[in-house]
Design a protein around this motif. Structure first.
Motif, PDB file in Angstrom:
ATOM      1  N   ARG A  12       0.857  -1.184   0.000  1.00  0.00           N
ATOM      2  CA  ARG A  12       0.000   0.000   0.000  1.00  0.00           C
ATOM      3  C   ARG A  12       0.897   1.239   0.000  1.00  0.00           C
ATOM      4  O   ARG A  12       2.073   1.148   0.343  1.00  0.00           O
ATOM      5  N   ALA A  54      -6.381  -3.824  -3.276  1.00  0.00           N
ATOM      6  CA  ALA A  54      -5.881  -3.013  -2.166  1.00  0.00           C
ATOM      7  C   ALA A  54      -5.340  -1.716  -2.754  1.00  0.00           C
ATOM      8  O   ALA A  54      -4.899  -1.670  -3.907  1.00  0.00           O
ATOM      9  N   ASP A  55      -5.369  -0.661  -1.958  1.00  0.00           N
ATOM     10  CA  ASP A  55      -4.851   0.626  -2.403  1.00  0.00           C
ATOM     11  C   ASP A  55      -3.366   0.486  -2.726  1.00  0.00           C
ATOM     12  O   ASP A  55      -2.643  -0.263  -2.091  1.00  0.00           O
ATOM     13  N   TRP A  90     -11.165   5.147   2.500  1.00  0.00           N
ATOM     14  CA  TRP A  90     -10.196   5.770   1.604  1.00  0.00           C
ATOM     15  C   TRP A  90     -10.666   7.174   1.230  1.00  0.00           C
ATOM     16  O   TRP A  90     -11.841   7.511   1.374  1.00  0.00           O
TER      17      TRP A  90
END
Length: 174
Positions: A12, A54-55, A90
């Motif tokens: 990330r 996932a980011d 987010w």
């Protein structure tokens, strides 16, 4: 082992020196390296890509696949999510990109509708089990989800492509 399938894993943004600054030269260089890897994979016959969304690395790689699909319609993006609401905390711009990718994906599946302790790990295992090879953005840390996913892929005998996010050194393991 299916060599037409590739799963993604990676860090990330907070693990990178540039954090969330995607305009940083280091981030731009990493994304270019990832584009080169996806291009090589598509030329070698990979048509199905699996992302945990996932980011950071997962989202970037997913966007690259969708960009390539404009000229290579045979490419498929499959999103394997740990649970509903993965992106709820987010930033709005990051959620918007996430939602856009999900809208363009060929499939979206959930490990679970509800969050539970371990759903991220279960998602990572499902990704590895779905693909013949794993493309990882990995800084060498021994702990964390990316390290655990790489260990699992090695245990299952998957081919690995490991891109170091800063040096851009690429390691191939089979």
């Amino acid at each position: 082992m299916n060599t037409t399938t590739c799963a993604f894993t990676g860090h990330r943004p907070h693990k990178f020196p540039w954090k969330y600054n995607e305009l940083d030269p280091g981030c731009v260089a990493l994304k270019e390296t990832l584009k080169e890897q996806i291009a090589k994979l598509t030329v070698s016959g990979v048509t199905n890509f699996y992302s945990g969304m996932a980011d950071g690395s997962d989202v970037w790689l997913s966007q690259i696949v969708l960009d390539f699909r404009k000229n290579t319609p045979a490419l498929n993006l499959h999103c394997v999510l740990p649970c509903e609401g993965q992106a709820d905390q987010w930033s709005k711009s990051t959620r918007d990109r996430y939602d856009a990718i999900l809208n363009w994906a060929d499939s979206v599946t959930y490990v679970s509708r509800q969050y539970y302790d371990g759903c991220m790990l279960d998602r990572n295992r499902k990704l590895v089990e779905s693909a013949g090879l794993l493309l990882a953005v990995y800084n060498g840390e021994r702990r964390g989800g990316t390290a655990a996913t790489l260990r699992y892929a090695k245990k299952l005998g998957r081919e690995l492509i490991i891109v170091h996010p800063v040096s851009l050194h690429i390691t191939y393991e089979s």
